[in-house]
Design an enzyme around this catalytic site. Structure first.
Site, PDB file in Angstrom:
ATOM      1  N   SER A  30       0.771   1.182   9.651  1.00 26.76           N
ATOM      2  CA  SER A  30       2.214   0.896   9.647  1.00 26.76           C
ATOM      3  C   SER A  30       2.855   1.117  11.006  1.00 26.76           C
ATOM      4  CB  SER A  30       2.946   1.810   8.652  1.00 26.76           C
ATOM      5  OG  SER A  30       2.547   1.524   7.361  1.00 26.76           O
ATOM      6  N   HIS A  61       3.439  -4.505   9.148  1.00 28.69           N
ATOM      7  CA  HIS A  61       2.064  -5.013   9.240  1.00 28.69           C
ATOM      8  C   HIS A  61       2.113  -6.508   9.554  1.00 28.69           C
ATOM      9  CE1 HIS A  61      -0.254  -1.577   7.394  1.00 28.69           C
ATOM     10  NE2 HIS A  61       0.979  -1.233   7.117  1.00 28.69           N
ATOM     11  N   HIS A  83      -3.783  -2.663   1.355  1.00 25.86           N
ATOM     12  CA  HIS A  83      -3.731  -1.426   0.576  1.00 25.86           C
ATOM     13  C   HIS A  83      -4.091  -1.703  -0.879  1.00 25.86           C
ATOM     14  CE1 HIS A  83      -0.914  -0.884   3.958  1.00 25.86           C
ATOM     15  NE2 HIS A  83      -1.305   0.367   3.935  1.00 25.86           N
ATOM     16  N   TYR A  85      -2.537  -0.302  -3.284  1.00 34.39           N
ATOM     17  CA  TYR A  85      -1.280  -0.363  -4.052  1.00 34.39           C
ATOM     18  C   TYR A  85      -0.634  -1.748  -4.036  1.00 34.39           C
ATOM     19  CZ  TYR A  85       1.163   0.274   0.438  1.00 34.39           C
ATOM     20  OH  TYR A  85       1.609   0.143   1.725  1.00 34.39           O
ATOM     21  N   GLU A  86      -1.085  -2.618  -3.118  1.00 32.52           N
ATOM     22  CA  GLU A  86      -0.561  -3.991  -3.114  1.00 32.52           C
ATOM     23  C   GLU A  86      -1.226  -4.831  -4.202  1.00 32.52           C
ATOM     24  OE1 GLU A  86       0.095  -5.482   1.234  1.00 32.52           O
ATOM     25  OE2 GLU A  86      -1.463  -3.945   1.323  1.00 32.52           O
ATOM     26  N   ALA A 113      -0.038   6.016   9.058  1.00 28.53           N
ATOM     27  CA  ALA A 113       1.148   6.872   8.966  1.00 28.53           C
ATOM     28  C   ALA A 113       0.904   7.784   7.776  1.00 28.53           C
ATOM     29  CB  ALA A 113       2.384   6.015   8.749  1.00 28.53           C
ATOM     30  N   MET A 209      -1.670   6.713   1.953  1.00 28.89           N
ATOM     31  CA  MET A 209      -2.077   5.729   0.944  1.00 28.89           C
ATOM     32  C   MET A 209      -3.129   4.738   1.470  1.00 28.89           C
ATOM     33  SD  MET A 209       1.732   4.870  -0.467  1.00 28.89           S
ATOM     34  CE  MET A 209       2.969   6.184  -0.615  1.00 28.89           C
ATOM     35  N   SER A 210      -3.873   5.135   2.474  1.00 29.72           N
ATOM     36  CA  SER A 210      -4.860   4.199   3.038  1.00 29.72           C
ATOM     37  C   SER A 210      -6.087   4.971   3.507  1.00 29.72           C
ATOM     38  CB  SER A 210      -4.232   3.440   4.210  1.00 29.72           C
ATOM     39  OG  SER A 210      -3.960   4.336   5.276  1.00 29.72           O
ATOM     40  N   ASN A 233       6.661  12.122   8.379  1.00 25.72           N
ATOM     41  CA  ASN A 233       7.636  12.854   7.552  1.00 25.72           C
ATOM     42  C   ASN A 233       6.955  14.109   7.007  1.00 25.72           C
ATOM     43  OD1 ASN A 233       6.244  10.507   5.924  1.00 25.72           O
ATOM     44  ND2 ASN A 233       6.635  12.148   4.451  1.00 25.72           N
ATOM     45  N   HIS A 244      10.645   4.749   3.241  1.00 21.64           N
ATOM     46  CA  HIS A 244       9.798   3.979   4.164  1.00 21.64           C
ATOM     47  C   HIS A 244      10.487   3.775   5.515  1.00 21.64           C
ATOM     48  CE1 HIS A 244       6.509   1.392   5.300  1.00 21.64           C
ATOM     49  NE2 HIS A 244       7.322   0.391   5.557  1.00 21.64           N
TER      50      HIS A 244
HETATM   51  N1  HPA Z   1       2.966  10.253   1.411  1.00 23.83           N
HETATM   52  C1  HPA Z   1       2.070   9.238   1.310  1.00 23.83           C
HETATM   53  N2  HPA Z   1       1.922   8.316   2.244  1.00 23.83           N
HETATM   54  C2  HPA Z   1       2.712   8.379   3.333  1.00 23.83           C
HETATM   55  C3  HPA Z   1       3.653   9.404   3.506  1.00 23.83           C
HETATM   56  C4  HPA Z   1       3.785  10.387   2.493  1.00 23.83           C
HETATM   57  O1  HPA Z   1       4.590  11.335   2.570  1.00 23.83           O
HETATM   58  N3  HPA Z   1       4.264   9.195   4.704  1.00 23.83           N
HETATM   59  C5  HPA Z   1       3.685   8.076   5.239  1.00 23.83           C
HETATM   60  N4  HPA Z   1       2.744   7.589   4.411  1.00 23.83           N
END
Ligand code: HPA
Length: 269
Positions: A30, A61, A83, A85-86, A113, A209-210, A233, A244
């Protein structure tokens, strides 16, 4: 068509476009895809034009494959990944890694990320190891014996020498680089605070998530791996709320260091 046949078709397609023996695959997460713009003598191919390739749907992306020279190395860079999740099957998520191996890559640099469990926004972290919390494994199904064994070792999935190089280079550049364990989840929800407390107890330093499926497939086929997380974060429970936009914003802020670091690492790998 079998998975092996699909890999061969895609390999032949990319070779027909002039992509020859990349040394390193770069999977740019990302907001990190900009690095590919610095690739010289670039051959750029839209994901939509590559047979058997998935499509990127996430903001940040670009959905382009870029081949060329970066820091004197032949690289195959992916601006955007697929991903789970997509709705992509893991075969699609990990397909680019298979193709990188087939084309002759020695190693892959996988970036993402991630939420920090302890580490704060803006931290760059090499991944020492991962915890697969997805409940999935991309190697389930028939084993591709041409690529690797049925029961691959995962004890050094993140190549220690690559990591050592990354830290030496960061030190030289004066860029702070931490290291830690990445826990991979499916998303697309961010985690609950209780989940993050549990992951902390399990030994995770970052959550995302990757990466995990791609690294499993890389390790299976003997590709060396360097994993780098940009902590965007504090994970859930450590800050008010997650979104996001913040992930994109923090990535914007640290991508200068990120790009400098990656280029310098590539020169030394
Ligand atoms: N959780 C999951 N995936 C993420 C996060 C998070 O806090 N930040 C960026 N990708």
């Amino acid at each position: 068509m079998s998975l092996l046949e699909k890999i061969r078709v895609t390999q032949a397609f990319l070779e027909s476009k002039g992509i020859e023996k990349p040394e390193f695959g770069l999977i740019l997460g990302s907001g990190l895809g900009e690095l590919a713009e610095e690739v010289q003598d670039a051959i750029v191919i839209d994901y939509a034009d590559i047979p058997n390739w998935g499509q990127s749907t996430v903001v940040g992306h670009a959905g382009k494959l870029v081949y060329g020279t970066l820091s004197g190395r032949k690289v195959l860079a992916l601006q955007g990944r697929f991903h789970f999740y997509e709705g992509n099957p893991l075969e699609v998520v990990t397909f680019p890694v298979r193709v990188m191996k087939a084309l002759g890559c020695e190693g892959v640099i996988v970036t993402n990320a991630a939420g920090g469990i302890g580490f704060g926004p803006g931290t760059l972290m090499t991944i020492t190891d991962h915890i697969n919390m997805t409940g999935q494994n991309p190697l389930i199904g028939e084993n591709l014996d041409d690529f690797g064994p049925r029961f691959p070792d995962m004890s050094k999935a993140y190549t220690p020498e690559y990591r050592a190089t990354a830290h030496e280079v960061a030190k030289k550049l004066g860029i702070k680089l931490d290291e830690g364990v990445y826990i991979g989840v499916t998303g697309p929800t961010y985690e609950t605070p209780a989940e993050i407390r549990a992951y902390k107890t399990l030994g995770a330093d970052a959550v995302g998530m990757s990466t995990v499926p791609e690294v499993i497939v890389a390790a299976h086929s003997g590709l060396k791996v360097l994993g780098i997380s940009c902590i965007t974060n504090h994970a859930a429970g450590f800050q008010e709320e997650l979104n996001h936009e913040e992930v994109v914003e923090v990535t914007e802020r640290i991508k200068g260091d990120f790009k400098g670091l990656l280029k310098a690492i590539l020169a030394e790998l």
